[in-house]
Design a protein around this motif. Structure first.
Motif, PDB file in Angstrom:
ATOM      1  N   ALA A  98      13.569  -4.515  -0.628  1.00  0.00           N
ATOM      2  CA  ALA A  98      12.682  -5.568  -1.118  1.00  0.00           C
ATOM      3  C   ALA A  98      13.221  -6.956  -0.763  1.00  0.00           C
ATOM      4  N   ILE A  99      14.512  -7.145  -0.896  1.00  0.00           N
ATOM      5  CA  ILE A  99      15.107  -8.452  -0.598  1.00  0.00           C
ATOM      6  C   ILE A  99      14.986  -8.789   0.886  1.00  0.00           C
ATOM      7  N   PHE A 100      15.205  -7.799   1.743  1.00  0.00           N
ATOM      8  CA  PHE A 100      15.173  -8.038   3.189  1.00  0.00           C
ATOM      9  C   PHE A 100      13.875  -7.579   3.836  1.00  0.00           C
ATOM     10  N   ALA A 101      12.780  -7.555   3.083  1.00  0.00           N
ATOM     11  CA  ALA A 101      11.494  -7.096   3.608  1.00  0.00           C
ATOM     12  C   ALA A 101      11.040  -7.922   4.802  1.00  0.00           C
ATOM     13  N   HIS A 102      11.289  -9.202   4.786  1.00  0.00           N
ATOM     14  CA  HIS A 102      10.850 -10.065   5.893  1.00  0.00           C
ATOM     15  C   HIS A 102      11.575  -9.736   7.199  1.00  0.00           C
ATOM     16  N   LYS A 103      12.755  -9.117   7.115  1.00  0.00           N
ATOM     17  CA  LYS A 103      13.491  -8.738   8.328  1.00  0.00           C
ATOM     18  C   LYS A 103      13.223  -7.285   8.723  1.00  0.00           C
ATOM     19  N   ILE A 104      12.935  -6.422   7.750  1.00  0.00           N
ATOM     20  CA  ILE A 104      12.762  -4.995   8.001  1.00  0.00           C
ATOM     21  C   ILE A 104      11.339  -4.658   8.444  1.00  0.00           C
ATOM     22  N   ALA A 105      10.350  -5.332   7.853  1.00  0.00           N
ATOM     23  CA  ALA A 105       8.946  -5.002   8.116  1.00  0.00           C
ATOM     24  C   ALA A 105       8.602  -5.252   9.581  1.00  0.00           C
ATOM     25  N   PRO A 106       7.972  -4.263  10.231  1.00  0.00           N
ATOM     26  CA  PRO A 106       7.635  -4.430  11.650  1.00  0.00           C
ATOM     27  C   PRO A 106       6.464  -5.373  11.898  1.00  0.00           C
ATOM     28  N   PHE A 107       5.598  -5.574  10.900  1.00  0.00           N
ATOM     29  CA  PHE A 107       4.433  -6.444  11.029  1.00  0.00           C
ATOM     30  C   PHE A 107       4.338  -7.321   9.780  1.00  0.00           C
ATOM     31  N   PRO A 108       3.682  -8.479   9.884  1.00  0.00           N
ATOM     32  CA  PRO A 108       3.428  -9.271   8.674  1.00  0.00           C
ATOM     33  C   PRO A 108       2.541  -8.472   7.713  1.00  0.00           C
ATOM     34  N   TYR A 109       2.777  -8.625   6.416  1.00  0.00           N
ATOM     35  CA  TYR A 109       2.040  -7.821   5.440  1.00  0.00           C
ATOM     36  C   TYR A 109       0.556  -8.157   5.396  1.00  0.00           C
ATOM     37  N   ASP A 110       0.178  -9.365   5.803  1.00  0.00           N
ATOM     38  CA  ASP A 110      -1.219  -9.776   5.724  1.00  0.00           C
ATOM     39  C   ASP A 110      -1.917  -9.827   7.083  1.00  0.00           C
ATOM     40  N   ALA A 111      -1.272  -9.340   8.126  1.00  0.00           N
ATOM     41  CA  ALA A 111      -1.868  -9.359   9.461  1.00  0.00           C
ATOM     42  C   ALA A 111      -2.955  -8.284   9.552  1.00  0.00           C
ATOM     43  N   VAL A 112      -4.178  -8.717   9.767  1.00  0.00           N
ATOM     44  CA  VAL A 112      -5.314  -7.800   9.869  1.00  0.00           C
ATOM     45  C   VAL A 112      -5.473  -7.375  11.314  1.00  0.00           C
ATOM     46  N   GLY A 113      -5.746  -6.106  11.531  1.00  0.00           N
ATOM     47  CA  GLY A 113      -6.045  -5.610  12.865  1.00  0.00           C
ATOM     48  C   GLY A 113      -4.839  -5.357  13.747  1.00  0.00           C
ATOM     49  N   VAL A 114      -3.666  -5.100  13.180  1.00  0.00           N
ATOM     50  CA  VAL A 114      -2.499  -4.801  14.012  1.00  0.00           C
ATOM     51  C   VAL A 114      -2.618  -3.402  14.619  1.00  0.00           C
ATOM     52  N   GLY A 115      -3.461  -2.584  14.039  1.00  0.00           N
ATOM     53  CA  GLY A 115      -3.712  -1.233  14.547  1.00  0.00           C
ATOM     54  C   GLY A 115      -5.146  -0.850  14.258  1.00  0.00           C
ATOM     55  N   ASP A 116      -5.550   0.332  14.722  1.00  0.00           N
ATOM     56  CA  ASP A 116      -6.887   0.825  14.406  1.00  0.00           C
ATOM     57  C   ASP A 116      -6.981   1.095  12.914  1.00  0.00           C
ATOM     58  N   THR A 117      -8.180   1.130  12.392  1.00  0.00           N
ATOM     59  CA  THR A 117      -8.352   1.359  10.965  1.00  0.00           C
ATOM     60  C   THR A 117      -8.090   2.816  10.602  1.00  0.00           C
ATOM     61  N   MET A 118      -7.504   3.012   9.431  1.00  0.00           N
ATOM     62  CA  MET A 118      -7.254   4.330   8.843  1.00  0.00           C
ATOM     63  C   MET A 118      -6.481   5.278   9.773  1.00  0.00           C
ATOM     64  N   MET A 119      -5.490   4.751  10.465  1.00  0.00           N
ATOM     65  CA  MET A 119      -4.662   5.589  11.340  1.00  0.00           C
ATOM     66  C   MET A 119      -3.698   6.408  10.496  1.00  0.00           C
ATOM     67  N   PRO A 120      -3.486   7.659  10.854  1.00  0.00           N
ATOM     68  CA  PRO A 120      -2.477   8.445  10.143  1.00  0.00           C
ATOM     69  C   PRO A 120      -1.080   7.984  10.564  1.00  0.00           C
ATOM     70  N   PRO A 121      -0.065   8.393   9.840  1.00  0.00           N
ATOM     71  CA  PRO A 121       1.304   8.023  10.227  1.00  0.00           C
ATOM     72  C   PRO A 121       1.611   8.488  11.656  1.00  0.00           C
ATOM     73  N   ASN A 122       2.289   7.625  12.409  1.00  0.00           N
ATOM     74  CA  ASN A 122       2.696   7.955  13.777  1.00  0.00           C
ATOM     75  C   ASN A 122       3.966   7.176  14.112  1.00  0.00           C
ATOM     76  N   HIS A 123       4.356   7.178  15.376  1.00  0.00           N
ATOM     77  CA  HIS A 123       5.605   6.520  15.757  1.00  0.00           C
ATOM     78  C   HIS A 123       5.548   5.003  15.615  1.00  0.00           C
TER      79      HIS A 123
END
Length: 75
Positions: free
Chosen positions: A27-52
């Motif tokens: 939680a403390i280092f979320a800004h460094k660990i997270a691969p994408f911004p938490y509020d970025a819309v459209g970084v992937g297709d909608t409703m994608m299942p877990p993948n690489h």
């Protein structure tokens, strides 16, 4: 002193304490660990299942769920 040893010998206490510490660090280092911004819309297709690329998949707006969970843990 006896109570301290009692807690350290309890495996459930140790496992839950380590889990809580790891969650706090994430939680403390979320800004460094997270691969994408938490509020970025459209970084992937909608409703994608877990993948690489998206460890926990995406939601209906294409937002990365893993990033959102990391940032949500800060609250």
């Amino acid at each position: 002193m006896a109570k301290k040893n009692k807690f350290l010998k309890d495996k459930r206490f140790l496992v839950s304490s380590i889990t809580l510490i790891i969650l706090c660090v994430f939680a403390i280092f979320a800004h460094k660990i997270a691969p994408f911004p938490y509020d970025a819309v459209g970084v992937g297709d909608t409703m994608m299942p877990p993948n690489h690329q998206f460890i926990m998949g995406t939601d209906v707006l294409g937002r990365d769920l893993y990033s959102r969970v990391l940032y949500g843990a800060r609250l």
